[in-house]
Design a protein around this motif. Structure first.
Motif, PDB file in Angstrom:
ATOM      1  N   VAL A 167      -6.817  15.753  -4.760  1.00 26.74           N
ATOM      2  CA  VAL A 167      -7.867  15.537  -5.762  1.00 26.74           C
ATOM      3  C   VAL A 167      -8.331  16.879  -6.340  1.00 26.74           C
ATOM      4  O   VAL A 167      -8.434  17.881  -5.629  1.00 26.74           O
ATOM      5  N   CYS A 168      -8.631  16.876  -7.632  1.00 24.48           N
ATOM      6  CA  CYS A 168      -9.219  18.035  -8.288  1.00 24.48           C
ATOM      7  C   CYS A 168     -10.363  17.517  -9.161  1.00 24.48           C
ATOM      8  O   CYS A 168     -10.194  16.527  -9.889  1.00 24.48           O
ATOM      9  N   VAL A 169     -11.531  18.153  -9.064  1.00 26.46           N
ATOM     10  CA  VAL A 169     -12.709  17.704  -9.808  1.00 26.46           C
ATOM     11  C   VAL A 169     -13.331  18.884 -10.540  1.00 26.46           C
ATOM     12  O   VAL A 169     -13.069  20.044 -10.210  1.00 26.46           O
ATOM     13  N   ARG A 196     -18.949  19.231  -9.517  1.00 28.26           N
ATOM     14  CA  ARG A 196     -18.943  18.009  -8.689  1.00 28.26           C
ATOM     15  C   ARG A 196     -18.202  18.217  -7.362  1.00 28.26           C
ATOM     16  O   ARG A 196     -17.962  17.262  -6.632  1.00 28.26           O
ATOM     17  N   LEU A 197     -17.864  19.479  -7.078  1.00 28.19           N
ATOM     18  CA  LEU A 197     -17.019  19.761  -5.912  1.00 28.19           C
ATOM     19  C   LEU A 197     -17.695  19.384  -4.593  1.00 28.19           C
ATOM     20  O   LEU A 197     -17.054  18.818  -3.699  1.00 28.19           O
ATOM     21  N   ALA A 221     -17.536  15.721  -4.024  1.00 31.01           N
ATOM     22  CA  ALA A 221     -16.176  15.258  -3.757  1.00 31.01           C
ATOM     23  C   ALA A 221     -15.733  15.601  -2.336  1.00 31.01           C
ATOM     24  O   ALA A 221     -15.201  14.747  -1.611  1.00 31.01           O
ATOM     25  N   GLY A 264     -11.612  23.753  -8.063  1.00 29.85           N
ATOM     26  CA  GLY A 264     -12.005  22.368  -7.831  1.00 29.85           C
ATOM     27  C   GLY A 264     -10.975  21.495  -7.156  1.00 29.85           C
ATOM     28  O   GLY A 264     -11.144  20.276  -7.079  1.00 29.85           O
ATOM     29  N   ASN A 265      -9.930  22.092  -6.602  1.00 27.47           N
ATOM     30  CA  ASN A 265      -8.811  21.345  -6.015  1.00 27.47           C
ATOM     31  C   ASN A 265      -8.887  21.394  -4.488  1.00 27.47           C
ATOM     32  O   ASN A 265      -9.052  22.467  -3.906  1.00 27.47           O
ATOM     33  N   GLY A 298     -12.777  10.770  -6.378  1.00 26.91           N
ATOM     34  CA  GLY A 298     -12.519  11.906  -7.263  1.00 26.91           C
ATOM     35  C   GLY A 298     -12.489  11.501  -8.724  1.00 26.91           C
ATOM     36  O   GLY A 298     -13.062  12.178  -9.589  1.00 26.91           O
ATOM     37  N   GLY A 352     -12.602  13.585 -12.048  1.00 28.76           N
ATOM     38  CA  GLY A 352     -11.486  14.376 -11.566  1.00 28.76           C
ATOM     39  C   GLY A 352     -10.137  13.738 -11.844  1.00 28.76           C
ATOM     40  O   GLY A 352     -10.008  12.808 -12.638  1.00 28.76           O
ATOM     41  N   THR A 353      -9.127  14.246 -11.151  1.00 30.47           N
ATOM     42  CA  THR A 353      -7.753  13.781 -11.301  1.00 30.47           C
ATOM     43  C   THR A 353      -7.175  13.427  -9.939  1.00 30.47           C
ATOM     44  O   THR A 353      -7.595  13.977  -8.906  1.00 30.47           O
ATOM     45  N   GLY A 388      -4.027  17.492  -8.539  1.00 28.56           N
ATOM     46  CA  GLY A 388      -4.275  18.785  -9.136  1.00 28.56           C
ATOM     47  C   GLY A 388      -3.061  19.665  -9.200  1.00 28.56           C
ATOM     48  O   GLY A 388      -2.976  20.556 -10.044  1.00 28.56           O
TER      49      GLY A 388
END
Length: 462
Positions: free
Chosen positions: A344-346, A350-351, A354, A378-379, A408, A413-414, A417
């Protein structure tokens, strides 16, 4: 001609120009049946060890003619099933294409073949005062890094593989060879085909040459390790450092479980099994001191229990080797277990939500998990451990993976990442991008690979 006859036709014709580098040996095929993931292995019908672009071109033209699947293979280190030949066919191994073809010192770029690893390239460049910074933490090939849009520990300062590739040579599904990009640092002409193939996971073409942007070896390098009473304090430190604009080269998070694993596996004496940040600073001696002092002040404000310096190269290398071995350390934490890894990467703001949320969800699941992350961008990864050979535990691990990804995505996020989609993240692609965007992606795939031979089954379910 049925499928088996088509494969035999390709093998027979390919042996004419590849000889014994076209193998049907079962052991060799087993070695190319999967990467470092948990998907069931699939034996390819043959493994082709290409050594030139011409061989790749001729092989792809044959497979296109006969409708035989081709799955590119580099070092086999992928974590999302990218190299699993789910429709059998030919596993195209590019690991013997290891030449450094050009190094342009004045312009700080180079041209390499796809089987070159980051470690080998940096050993070659060291005496020239340059290095290639993208560092996923494994002995993967740079061609594979391009295919999966890899990232790693240095991305917070130097960018991902996407920002460090100037151009490519790519063999298309029907054997045509094209070149994308060039040596200039900017251009405004035509579609950006280089970025199209970066991250395409071998589904649009096979990368056979890579032109890379290089960087000067920094004058001074310093590392530090800071330990915290809580996971949230460590992450809030990261957020404040990044929002303050301090140009850290690396800022890596290890939670308490991951630190326990690294202490055992890498013999990291002198550290506690507590949430920890590994940091590195690059620049002039004065700049490095200023950066580190600023980060230490922030860390202390968030209750850091320690901030230990590592200025000697030997100690820095020991620390970063332990970080790079984090996956194996986590797996070794519970003998008889395997792991699946979230990616996950945000957005950096928001880290904390997450990471802390992922840890709480993992604990509620009853499964052991270790968090490690390139948190400066953020990953983060949650390595979920489960007993090997236990289907029910594996399904619980996948359920936990889905829950963490959902959290995430909800934070903007995604699902991935840096590891890519492959087989493991296909279900999230439409959820993240929407049906219309996915239809455009499918249209590109059909246009460049009308017979669907290139790494079939990856990214899309059909």
């Amino acid at each position: 001609m049925d499928a088996s006859e088509a494969v035999e036709a390709v093998i027979s014709a390919a042996r004419a120009f590849m000889g014994d580098r076209l193998s049907v040996n079962r052991t060799v095929r087993e070695q190319h049946s999967r990467g470092e993931d948990t998907t069931p292995p699939t034996l390819p019908d043959a493994v082709a060890f290409a050594e030139t672009t011409e061989e790749v071109s001729r092989l792809l033209a044959l497979c296109h003619q006969h409708g035989v699947a081709v799955t590119p293979f580099g070092a086999g280190t992928s974590l999302e099933g990218h190299v699993n030949p789910v429709r059998r066919g030919v596993s195209l191994d590019l690991s013997r294409m290891t030449a450094v073809l050009e190094v342009n010192e004045e312009d700080m770029d180079c041209l390499i073949e796809p089987g070159v690893t980051r470690q080998a390239l940096n050993a070659f460049l060291r005496d020239k005062g340059m290095f290639f910074p993208v560092d996923p933490g494994s002995h993967c090939t740079i061609g594979g890094m391009c295919a999966t849009r890899a990232s790693g520990t240095n991305a917070v300062r130097y960018g991902t593989i996407r920002e460090n590739v100037l151009g490519l040579e790519v063999v298309l599904a029907d054997g045509r060879v094209i070149e994308t990009g060039g040596r200039t640092r900017k251009a405004s002409n035509g579609y950006d085909l280089t970025r199209l193939f970066i991250g395409s996971e071998g589904t649009l073409g096979v990368i056979t040459k890579v032109r890379l942007r290089l960087h000067g070896i920094p004058e001074a390098v310093s590392a530090a390790v800071s330990q915290f009473p809580t996971l949230e304090a460590a992450v809030e430190t990261v957020i404040t450092v990044m929002q303050s604009g301090i140009p850290v080269a690396r800022i890596e998070l290890l939670d308490d479980d991951q630190m326990e694993a690294c202490i055992r596996y890498s013999k990291l004496t002198g550290f506690a099994a507590a949430p920890t940040l590994f940091l590195e600073f690059h620049g002039s001696p004065a700049a490095v001191r200023e950066q580190a002092a600023a980060v230490e002040t922030i860390a202390r404000d968030f209750g850091a229990a320690s901030f230990a310096w590592a200025t000697e190269a030997e100690e820095r290398n020991r620390l970063w080797q332990a970080r790079h071995d984090a996956y194996w350390a986590a797996v070794a934490l519970k003998p008889g277990h395997r792991g699946i890894t979230t990616d996950v990467c945000v957005p950096i703001s928001r880290l904390a939500e997450a990471v802390v949320g992922a840890k709480a969800t993992a604990r509620d699941s009853g499964l052991t998990s270790c968090i490690v992350g390139h948190v400066g961008d953020g990953n983060f990864h949650c390595l979920i451990l489960f007993p090997e050979g236990d289907p029910e535990a594996l399904e619980r691990a996948w359920a936990l993976d889905r829950a963490i990804v959902a959290q995430g995505l909800a934070l903007g996020g995604t699902c991935s990442g840096e590891h890519g989609i492959g087989l493991g993240k296909r279900e999230f692609l439409e959820q993240e991008h929407g049906a219309e965007a996915l239809a455009v992606m499918r249209g590109l795939k059909t246009s460049l690979d009308p017979r669907g031979i290139l790494n079939p089954g990856k990214m899309f379910r059909n």
